[in-house]
Write an enzyme that holds these catalytic residues in place. Structure first.
Site, PDB file in Angstrom:
ATOM      1  N   GLU A 139       0.818  -1.211   0.000  1.00 21.08           N
ATOM      2  CA  GLU A 139       0.000   0.000   0.000  1.00 21.08           C
ATOM      3  C   GLU A 139       0.852   1.261   0.000  1.00 21.08           C
ATOM      4  OE1 GLU A 139      -3.676   1.971   2.545  1.00 21.08           O
ATOM      5  OE2 GLU A 139      -2.260   0.645   3.573  1.00 21.08           O
ATOM      6  N   GLU A 236     -12.188   2.412   5.044  1.00 20.71           N
ATOM      7  CA  GLU A 236     -11.130   2.569   6.048  1.00 20.71           C
ATOM      8  C   GLU A 236     -11.048   4.047   6.435  1.00 20.71           C
ATOM      9  OE1 GLU A 236      -6.553   1.142   6.899  1.00 20.71           O
ATOM     10  OE2 GLU A 236      -6.981   2.375   5.153  1.00 20.71           O
TER      11      GLU A 236
END
Length: 259
Positions: A139, A236
């Site tokens: 990520e 998220e």
């Protein structure tokens, strides 16, 4: 479009298994988490079985946050710790049926030694996760929130995936981080779609519910769907008022707009 609740940030007043059940009651379609390791995996697996949810992913441990750690995989002098973190994550993930492990890179000087250590750790992760039928995610994370994070650009992640040539290594495309670092989300997503393994959303710049800020997720996620994205999108975000349920007014309208 389906949505996954990131129970690292959502329902934090509840024990982890109860967060899974709460996400089911509130209309999510799957879950994902950060660091579940203090909870026996059989308890998490029971909640997943009860709700019928997939656990889309979990993270390797960050190290020692109080000492500045935010991941270990790219730290040349922490190779053994990084390998242990990968083994822990894969073993836990396999026990609960998780789909992916996100291998956290950590803060580095961005040099060649850090990159070599990162790729070495990722190769190990791909071997272990692959043997367990799992994927590995990397990520890009923005430098405003995590100064010095080794991986901050989508193109860097793509370079690593091309270099390693591992079938189970994919990008976690977090719209919040990528908007802050690079922008151009629609075209950047479409250009890298074959390498993307998961998508996450949150408002920019406050990382709150995805119903405000500078990104119109109704249009953005429609473009992702047009490009071919069919998997759940991870919510998220950090609830602005601290109460997950009270802030869920975005979920049904966004899902309806994307139906």
């Amino acid at each position: 479009m389906k949505f996954s609740a990131n129970i690292g940030f959502l329902y934090t007043e509840l024990p982890l298994p109860e967060r899974i059940r709460a996400a089911g009651r509130d209309g999510f379609d799957a879950v994902e988490c950060h660091f579940p390791y203090d909870v026996p995996p059989e308890q998490v697996k029971a909640a997943l079985d009860e709700t019928g949810f997939d656990m889309l992913g979990l993270n390797t441990i960050p190290g020692t946050p109080a000492a500045g750690d935010f991941g270990l995989a790219a730290l040349p002098d922490r190779r053994e710790d990084a390998a242990a973190a990968v083994r822990q994550a894969v073993a836990y993930g396999a026990a609960i049926g998780a789909r992916n492990v996100h291998v956290m890179a950590g803060r580095t000087d961005g040099g060649a030694e850090a990159e070599a250590a990162y790729r070495e750790t990722l190769s190990l992760a791909c071997d272990l996760a692959g043997a367990a039928g799992m994927g590995v995610l990397i990520e890009p994370i923005n430098h405003r929130d995590v100064a010095g994070y080794h991986l901050s650009r989508v193109e860097h992640a793509a370079e690593i995936i091309e270099a390693l040539g591992r079938d189970n290594l994919r990008i976690m495309f977090d719209c919040y981080h990528t908007q802050i670092m690079q922008g151009d989300l629609t075209k950047r997503f479409a250009a890298h779609l074959p390498m993307i393994g998961h998508v996450q959303i949150a408002a920019v710049p406050d990382r709150g519910e995805p119903d405000g800020g500078e990104i119109c997720f109704e249009r953005l996620l429609a473009s992702f769907a047009e490009a071919g994205w069919e998997a759940p999108v991870g919510a998220e975000y950090k609830p602005r008022g601290g109460d997950t349920k009270a802030g869920l007014g975005w979920l049904a309208p966004l899902r309806a707009a994307l139906a």
